[in-house]
Design an enzyme around this catalytic site. Structure first.
Site, PDB file in Angstrom:
ATOM      1  N   GLY A   1       5.453   3.407   4.949  1.00 20.86           N
ATOM      2  CA  GLY A   1       5.191   4.242   6.117  1.00 20.86           C
ATOM      3  C   GLY A   1       6.478   4.698   6.742  1.00 20.86           C
ATOM      4  N   GLY A   2       6.381   5.396   7.841  1.00 24.38           N
ATOM      5  CA  GLY A   2       7.561   5.932   8.484  1.00 24.38           C
ATOM      6  C   GLY A   2       8.515   4.866   8.969  1.00 24.38           C
ATOM      7  CG  PHE A   3       8.270   3.542  12.147  1.00 23.48           C
ATOM      8  CD1 PHE A   3       9.399   3.978  12.809  1.00 23.48           C
ATOM      9  CD2 PHE A   3       7.093   4.264  12.291  1.00 23.48           C
ATOM     10  CE1 PHE A   3       9.364   5.100  13.610  1.00 23.48           C
ATOM     11  CE2 PHE A   3       7.052   5.390  13.102  1.00 23.48           C
ATOM     12  CZ  PHE A   3       8.190   5.803  13.759  1.00 23.48           C
TER      13      PHE A   3
ATOM     14  CG  LEU B   1      -1.989  -1.022   1.346  1.00 21.97           C
ATOM     15  CD1 LEU B   1      -2.601  -1.014   2.732  1.00 21.97           C
ATOM     16  CD2 LEU B   1      -3.047  -0.761   0.292  1.00 21.97           C
TER      17      LEU B   1
ATOM     18  N   PRO C   1       7.458  -0.742   5.116  1.00 17.83           N
ATOM     19  CG  PRO C   1       7.974  -2.595   3.828  1.00 17.83           C
ATOM     20  CD  PRO C   1       8.544  -1.696   4.864  1.00 17.83           C
ATOM     21  CB  VAL C   2       1.770  -0.115   4.893  1.00 20.50           C
ATOM     22  CG1 VAL C   2       0.426  -0.533   5.460  1.00 20.50           C
ATOM     23  CG2 VAL C   2       2.478   0.817   5.846  1.00 20.50           C
TER      24      VAL C   2
ATOM     25  CG  ASP D   1       5.557  11.432  11.192  1.00 16.67           C
ATOM     26  OD1 ASP D   1       5.584  12.545  10.612  1.00 16.67           O
ATOM     27  OD2 ASP D   1       5.894  10.371  10.651  1.00 16.67           O
TER      28      ASP D   1
END
Ligand SMILES: *[C@@H]1O[C@H](CO)[C@@H](O)[C@H](O)[C@H]1NC(C)=O
Ligand SMILES: *[C@@H]1O[C@H](CO)[C@@H](O)[C@H](O)[C@H]1NC(C)=O
Ligand SMILES: *[C@@H]1O[C@H](CO)[C@@H](O)[C@H](O)[C@H]1NC(C)=O
Ligand SMILES: *[C@@H]1O[C@H](CO)[C@@H](O)[C@H](O)[C@H]1NC(C)=O
Ligand SMILES: *[C@@H]1O[C@H](CO)[C@@H](O)[C@H](O)[C@H]1NC(C)=O
Ligand SMILES: *[C@@H]1O[C@H](CO)[C@@H](O)[C@H](O)[C@H]1NC(C)=O
Ligand SMILES: *[C@@H]1O[C@H](CO)[C@@H](O)[C@H](O)[C@H]1NC(C)=O
Ligand SMILES: *[C@@H]1O[C@H](CO)[C@@H](O)[C@H](O)[C@H]1NC(C)=O
Length: 811
Positions: A504-506, A501, A508-509, A620
């Site tokens: 993200g900050g940390f 998708l 992959p999603v 964030d």
């Protein structure tokens, strides 16, 4: 005859002397215990001796666990009277008094036995109890004195928390001042005898949290205290004693209950052998609503609402003004004053923590009808309830005057019947119809209940099979479902690129579909290695407890080896970013939708800052972290991530910056100073972006200005409406739009103190407060070069990720 008896006595004495010499768990009158020597209980579970807490050099006499490597003190004798050198010495005199002396001070601490003994013996038992008993007495369980009667900050299994009414002895636990000083701190907890005894935790003299009265099954305020695999508990209330006690089901499990001054809570820890560490099993108070009397008199707290407080039905805020400015302490008053002469009714409120009981009256042999009758007859009685809810309910409590400290429990809680003027009720339908309706409702809710149970059952079994690879203690404690990696792998087609998708900050999603067809969002955190497994799990559990309609729901997690994965509800409409900055999709967002989104984000953030117990700072917040559900309602995502990743720094500065340039408050981006006000700043930017449809970062303006700078100039030149997204033209310029720009400029002011709190922002958005003139905004972010996005990332902006954060530390 006489000589025989003498011989017997001598032999008996010799025997016990030998026994004592052979073991190290006891001393008799002639021996003393000096600093450096210890007593160890027979089964080697506890040790008594002198110790220095934390970084202190002071010496105290105390008891700690012998069989675990982390020194954990459970009892201290001379809490308030430290010994300054190594001259401490514990002795027992011939009558069985313990005397702790040092150098030239003979009375550092001493005890008085309940009666004097012929042949006193001091023994440390395997329960952690230090007892004085008479060795002539055959019964070894009769104690002339015991440390369990004088607890410090810890409640061990078999210890009584409460009263011996025969002697007037009250056993309360109190926290240590700090880890260097065991003298009593602010926090204490115990049973308080009122008309109806209840457990009350106090901070100083102020009531802080009320577990509430015992209702036959548990404490009224703690429905989560129930059958569990670790311990069983009981509450004894009779003519002689009133106390709470717990016992461990498995004697080889080590668990303790301790008052913690730092966190202002009562915590239960369980020793995890595999990790060689204490693991937090539960903690109380558990949320904002547990604060004593938060909503004032006749107010009710409900943690899933925002704001959490409301008045009981039929009541209104005593002062509408302070109620609306989130000061609930004045509470609520009746809409219509009760007139005793007029007809009245009792209305049932369900799933409650019953109100505080200082002004109450109890009869444990009445039934509910008699209870109602009694309340009805007494003008000052405002409410009644069963005092015991086991065996389908019995006993009667009546409340006089105000109802204080009520909260709602989504599952669990009790029924309370409150007196209301009869006129509040609509005319009653004829009896027959009532019966039919009641029968239907009962039948229907029966069906609901059954299906609910079936569903719960299913979920439970899934959780257990999914959690096979985690063995750190009891499973019930992870109220958060654990998924196993194979399940997640299958759901995401082995983390296929097609299912991705975004980044993200940390990490992959991915989008995933579980076997039962449920669609989930899978956030992988594999790169991260900051925290230990237990801390990580604790954090995730805490975050899972944050529930609000404007927060994305965490469904579970998966921890296997290096992989740490969070599973969220899937948001079909993606992020706010993908709407606002997309020319086609942005058209779907008319002004009322945008305003709804803004208000939702504000409420979600308010909940994080204020209404949840954790006081989360998001750090964030940005359009790509606001997701939209089917109806385009906003839900904040990634909250609690900063906390999970960087830890809960109690100070207000951090070396590691988590966040996204362009949204960061200047004091945070440049000095790592963060507070709720840095989130307010980010919210201000989000607000400007939603109103203008333009990005703050990469905002293209000839004079090299960013969006804030541009908005500020338009504001000072008195033409703020030029900022409004041209796509909104057909709704005309509405006052709400200008108010939003105004609020945004207040949020992005340079000085954090000038920025409003989220609760003020919510009020401002509702138009319930006048807006001050904004001061100069914080423009500093302009000077910081942007980070580079990894090439694989989608078109959404990337946050400063973990590696780029570390490089920032050198700044
Ligand atoms: C008691 O302590 C002494 C030394 O302090 C030790 O040598 C002895 O083995 C101990 N006895 C028992 C039964 O633990
Ligand atoms: C034992 O100590 C206690 C407390 O210091 C004292 O009251 C008592 O008189 C002492 N008894 C004897 C026999 O010394
Ligand atoms: C007792 O000891 C303290 C320090 O250890 C000393 O300051 C004090 O003078 C002593 N008092 C007596 C009476 O010896
Ligand atoms: C008690 O706990 C120990 C260690 O956790 C475990 O090995 C043992 O099987 C447990 N016993 C029972 C009866 O559950
Ligand atoms: C209190 O909580 C803090 C933070 O979780 C922890 O470090 C400390 O050990 C706790 N103190 C006690 C007495 O358990
Ligand atoms: C009580 O008064 C409040 C405000 O005056 C009103 O909103 C509420 O509907 C009233 N409730 C009842 C039951 O009359
Ligand atoms: C409690 O109620 C019972 C039953 O109504 C009654 O017999 C008894 O006298 C009451 N006790 C008190 C102390 O009022
Ligand atoms: C009502 O109950 C209160 C508290 O039990 C008592 O003090 C008062 O006398 C009662 N009033 C009447 C009229 O019975």
């Amino acid at each position: 005859m006489n000589t025989n008896r003498f011989k017997f006595c001598l032999i008996h004495l010799l025997c016990s002397l030998l026994k004592i010499l052979a073991s190290n768990d006891s001393i008799i009158t002639s021996r003393s215990l000096n600093d450096g020597e210890t007593l160890v209980s027979e089964g080697r579970s506890f040790e008594l001796g002198f110790f220095s807490p934390g970084n202190s050099k002071d010496r105290y006499l105390g008891i700690w666990y012998k069989n675990i490597p982390i020194k954990t003190v459970v009892w201290v004798a001379n809490r308030q009277n430290p010994i300054k050198d190594l001259s401490g010495k514990l002795m027992m005199n011939s009558t069985g008094s313990l005397v702790l002396s040092s150098g030239n001070k003979s009375d550092v601490w001493f005890t008085k036995p309940t009666k004097s003994a012929q042949s006193p013996i001091l023994q440390l038992l395997d329960s952690g109890n230090l007892v004085v008993r008479d060795d002539v007495d055959e019964k070894t369980d009769v104690h002339l004195w015991q440390s369990f009667d004088y607890p410090s900050d810890t409640l061990l299994p078999d210890m009584k928390l409460g009263w011996d009414l025969r002697t007037g002895l009250s056993r309360r636990i109190s926290s240590w001042k700090n880890s260097d000083d065991p003298s009593p701190g602010m926090l204490s907890d115990g049973v308080e005898l009122a008309e109806y005894p209840q457990m009350v935790m106090r901070k100083g003299s102020r009531k802080f949290y009320r577990s509430g009265s015992w209702n036959g099954l548990q404490f009224s305020g703690a429905p989560e205290l129930k059958l569990n695999p670790v311990f069983e508990f009981k509450f004894v209330l009779n003519q002689e004693e009133v106390y709470y006690m717990y016992q461990l089901k498995n004697k080889s499990v080590i668990s303790r209950l301790v008052l913690n001054e730092t966190t202002s809570s009562r915590e239960r820890y369980v020793w995890v052998e595999a990790d060689q560490s204490w693991k937090l099993y539960s903690s109380i108070p558990r949320d904002y609503c547990d604060n004593y009397a938060l909503c004032g008199a006749n107010g009710i707290c409900s943690i899933t609402n925002s704001p959490v407080c409301r008045c009981l039905n039929g009541f209104k805020p005593k002062s509408a003004q302070s109620w609306n400015s989130i000061d609930w302490s004045l509470g609520c008053i009746r809409n219509e004053t009760l007139d005793c002469q007029r007809k009245h009714d009792f209305i049932k409120f369900s799933s409650l923590k019953l109100p505080d009981t200082p002004n109450s009256w109890v009869n444990t042999s009445m039934n509910l009808d008699e209870c109602r009758e009694t309340c009805s007859k007494n003008c000052s009685c405002v409410a009644y309830a069963n005092s015991d809810i086991s065996r389908r309910g019995s006993g009667c409590i009546l409340w006089i005057n105000d109802l204080v400290d009520i909260r709602e429990f989504p599952d669990g809680g009790q029924d309370l019947y409150i007196r209301m003027p009869a006129s509040n009720r609509a005319d009653r339908p004829p009896v027959k119809i009532v019966v039919v309706i009641v029968a239907t409702i009962v039948g229907f809710s029966g069906v609901l209940l059954v299906s609910y149970c079936v569903c719960r059952g299913k979920m439970k079994s899934k959780v257990e099979t999914g959690g096979d690879n985690i063995n750190a203690g009891p499973k019930e404690d992870m109220d958060l479902p654990l998924f196993n990696l194979a399940t997640i792998s299958l759901a995401t087609e082995n983390f296929s690129v097609n299912m991705k998708l975004g980044e993200g900050g940390f990490g992959p999603v991915y989008k995933g579909t579980l076997e039962d067809g449920k669609i989930i969002a899978v956030k992988t955190l594999s790169k991260y290695s900051g925290q230990g497994l237990n801390e990580f799990k604790n954090e995730v559990k805490l975050i899972a407890k944050l529930q609000h309609r404007n927060l994305v729901k965490l469904l579970g997690c998966c921890i296997e080896g290096e992989e740490k994965i969070l599973i969220y509800e899937y948001m079909p409409n993606g992020s706010l970013y993908s709407f606002v900055f997309d020319q086609t999709r942005a058209k779907l967002l008319d002004w009322s939708k945008r305003f709804n989104i803004i208000c939702g984000v504000a409420r979600g953030l308010l909940y994080l800052h204020q209404d949840s117990r954790l006081r989360i700072i998001h750090r964030d917040l940005k359009t790509s972290n606001v997701l939209l559900d089917k109806e385009l309602n906003p839900k904040i995502s990634d909250f609690g991530m900063a906390r999970t990743f960087v830890g809960d720094e109690s100070g207000e500065t951090t070396k590691r910056i988590v966040g996204t340039y362009g949204y960061m408050a200047p004091e945070y981006a440049s000095y790592g100073l963060f507070s709720v006000k840095s989130d307010v700043f980010s919210f201000g930017i989000l607000l400007l972006e939603v109103v203008s449809g333009k990005k703050n970062r990469g905002f293209d303006h000839p004079q090299n200005m960013n969006l804030i700078g541009y908005a500020w100039r338009l504001w000072t030149e008195d033409r703020p409406f030029e900022l409004i997204d041209s796509l909104l033209e057909n709704s005309g310029i509405q006052p709400d739009m200008l108010r939003c720009i105004h609020i945004a400029l207040l949020c992005v002011q340079q000085s954090p103190e000038d920025r409003p709190t989220m609760s003020s922002v919510v009020l401002m958005l509702n138009g319930e407060s006048t807006l001050p003139q904004p001061k100069h905004p914080g423009l500093l972010i302009d000077l910081i070069p942007g980070e580079t996005c990894p090439p694989s990332s989608s078109n959404e902006p990337c946050s400063a990720n973990y590696s780029s954060i570390t490089s920032l530390e050198a700044r």
